[in-house]
Design a protein around this motif. Structure first.
Motif, mmCIF file in Angstrom:
data_model
loop_
_atom_site.group_PDB
_atom_site.id
_atom_site.type_symbol
_atom_site.label_atom_id
_atom_site.label_comp_id
_atom_site.label_asym_id
_atom_site.label_seq_id
_atom_site.Cartn_x
_atom_site.Cartn_y
_atom_site.Cartn_z
ATOM 1 N N PRO A 1 14.488 -52.237 -2.077
ATOM 2 C CA PRO A 1 14.930 -52.171 -0.677
ATOM 3 C C PRO A 1 14.099 -53.062 0.232
ATOM 4 O O PRO A 1 13.112 -53.683 -0.186
ATOM 5 N N ALA B 1 7.944 -47.061 -1.303
ATOM 6 C CA ALA B 1 8.990 -47.357 -0.323
ATOM 7 C C ALA B 1 8.708 -46.714 1.034
ATOM 8 O O ALA B 1 9.105 -47.247 2.075
ATOM 9 N N THR C 1 15.533 -42.193 0.884
ATOM 10 C CA THR C 1 15.514 -43.186 -0.186
ATOM 11 C C THR C 1 16.666 -43.041 -1.176
ATOM 12 O O THR C 1 16.467 -43.050 -2.393
ATOM 13 N N GLN D 1 13.830 -51.361 7.075
ATOM 14 C CA GLN D 1 14.546 -50.298 6.363
ATOM 15 C C GLN D 1 15.492 -49.547 7.294
ATOM 16 O O GLN D 1 16.618 -49.207 6.911
#
Length: 525
Positions: free
Chosen positions: A36, A81, A162, A436
């Motif tokens: 990502p 992440a 996520t 993100q």
């Protein structure tokens, strides 16, 4: 395809002994974390689950080892992440001691990482059981269906971010268009299915491996072809449905926002930005979440320069502020303020940020949090069935953390929302988190087939079209005003009409396949 298979074979043929299994699980989680934003190495997601799947298929893998492998993979993925959560520290500007601030940041990061890892652990337990008793097709159906089901359950919880689907945003727009079929879970399903087929190749007899190889090719080519077909559909927007939106990125750091100097800075910047954009001829102005850190509608708010500017220039304002609720409580709100200064539309944030806006498990955690933080009050969540009215018709609204909850956007699209407005703070988080967050909103625009305007306090503000093209993106940590045309749309994608039907179908097929074959049949048949 040969390169992908060779890499998959290399990853899954090393370290399959119990002593090395944790390294392989960690490697898979790290690869998924690189997919990502901000790195955006999205092709890695198509093989990052292979190591874990192969470990769970080993005869020597016990349920205890499955839990360890799943936890390691999940913590590696989520831990990397979501590393930006640690940027909550330092909170010394709130009067929190340095060590207490570090404790709050690490607790918040650890809680959401652990919660994400539990999803993988539950899935791992089920897959070990399935590998012992069921053939390949059943394992694939259960693996894909169960992962989608768990993601669906997690997306109804206070902690989620996520999904495997967001590893493809914003880089792989073709595959993201599968979200129009059954939401983000369509993308997740294809990713898990490709990983599963790759992992199962080396679990088969040599003369049957080519079948799964062809299945991988069919899944990759077929899914991207369907996505490309949806991507190529013309938007056919007309000038009659155009809205020229002005966006203000105030860049007022949270650490000073609640001080007298911060309030003055916010009032000055948003008033100046509004006047600039309204004079330039925009149809409406959008501000971020909590642009003004006080309750709107009081005598004080009506004395502000921003209120006077709205009354003078008559351009509607979408203002992020606190909305009064009964019993002297507040909500995090986005308000429609018309040219006469009246509030004609209001949306209260439904999904509040744990620890930041309310205390989860308050009876257990309140004493700990209150010792570490001077916060004395928390916000009230809004009703899920709200409808946000604007002078141009109903709109779809997401405030900050809500960008991850696709069903919130779908519900508002069903109610007639014609375009998306998102308002976020994003301070004190780094540019990686901002990327993100933008990726999440981009997915919501594709799934609902709507234009999206994003206003954030510190970045990244932007404009996204229904095909996921980012037409404008601000620089982080700067004061910015921008004008851009978006369009109202009233189309209804299959996802908007039917919701997450794919997960239910996959679970149904998996259930049938579990019942159909005889138990204790060869797991390699």
């Amino acid at each position: 395809m040969t390169t992908v298979l060779s890499l998959g074979k290399l990853l899954t043929s090393y370290g399959l002994t119990p002593g090395r299994g944790w390294l392989l699980a960690a490697l898979g989680g790290v690869l998924m974390a690189m997919a990502p934003a901000p790195l955006g190495l999205w092709p890695l997601a198509w093989l990052a689950l292979v190591p874990l799947w192969r470990l769970l298929a080993q005869p020597q893998t016990t349920y205890g080892r499955a839990l360890r492998y799943g936890s390691i993979w999940g913590m590696a993925y989520n831990g990397i992440a979501l590393a930006w959560i640690t940027h909550l520290h330092p909170l010394t500007w709130m009067g929190v001691p340095w060590l207490g601030s570090l404790g709050i940041a690490l607790f918040a990061w650890g809680a959401i990482v652990l919660w994400g890892a539990i999803l993988v652990m539950v899935w791992s337990l089920a897959m070990v059981w399935c590998h012992r008793y069921y053939p390949t097709v059943t394992r694939l159906l259960l693996g894909v269906g169960l992962w989608c089901l768990l993601e669906s359950l997690w997306s109804a919880s206070p902690l989620t971010w996520t999904s495997l689907s967001f590893t493809q945003s914003p880089g792989n727009l073709w595959i993201l268009h599968l979200g129009r079929l059954s939401g983000q879970f369509t993308v997740t399903a294809v990713i898990v299915a490709v990983n599963g087929c790759l992992a199962e190749i080396w679990h088969q007899q040599r003369n049957r491996r080519h079948v799964l190889g062809l299945a991988v090719l069919a899944l990759l080519i077929g899914s991207h072809a369907i996505g490309w077909g949806l991507y190529r559909q013309p938007l056919a927007d007309t000038a009659h449905n155009a809205i020229e939106v002005g966006i203000i990125q105030g860049n007022v750091p949270t650490r000073i926002k609640l001080t007298p100097a911060g309030v003055r800075l916010a009032l000055r910047r948003y008033a100046e930005g509004y006047r600039t954009l309204a004079t330039a001829g925009v149809d409406a102005v959008l501000t971020p979440e909590g642009a003004l850190p006080f309750a709107w509608g009081t005598d004080f708010s009506q004395r502000t320069d921003l209120y006077q500017a709205v009354r003078q220039l008559k351009v509607p304002l979408w203002l992020g502020a606190f909305g009064p609720v009964a019993d002297e409580h507040l909500a995090q709100s986005l308000l429609t303020i018309t040219g006469d200064g009246q509030v004609t539309g209001r949306y209260d944030k439904v999904k509040l940020v744990p620890l930041g806006e309310y205390i989860p498990l308050e009876s257990i955690l309140s004493q700990l949090i209150n010792r570490l933080s001077p916060l004395e009050s928390y916000l009230v969540p809004g009703s899920p069935d709200q409808r946000f009215q604007t002078p141009f018709g109903p709109a779809i609204v997401g405030i900050c953390y809500e960008s991850v909850y696709g069903h919130q956007f779908r519900r508002q699209a069903v109610q007639g929302g014609r375009f998306i407005l998102t308002a976020s703070n994003n301070d004190p988080y780094p540019s990686g988190m901002m990327a993100q967050h933008h990726a999440q909103d981009l997915m919501r625009a594709i799934e609902t087939d709507r234009w999206a305007a994003r206003a954030t306090n510190t970045g990244l503000s932007g404009v996204v079209d229904p095909h996921g093209h980012t037409l404008w993106l601000s620089q982080p940590n700067t004061y910015t005003v921008h004008r851009h045309t978006i369009y109202q749309r009233q189309t209804r994608t299959l996802y908007v009409r039917w919701g997450n039907w794919l997960t239910l179908g996959l679970i149904g097929l998996a259930g049938i396949s579990l019942i159909w074959p005889q138990r204790n049949s060869s797991a390699t048949s």
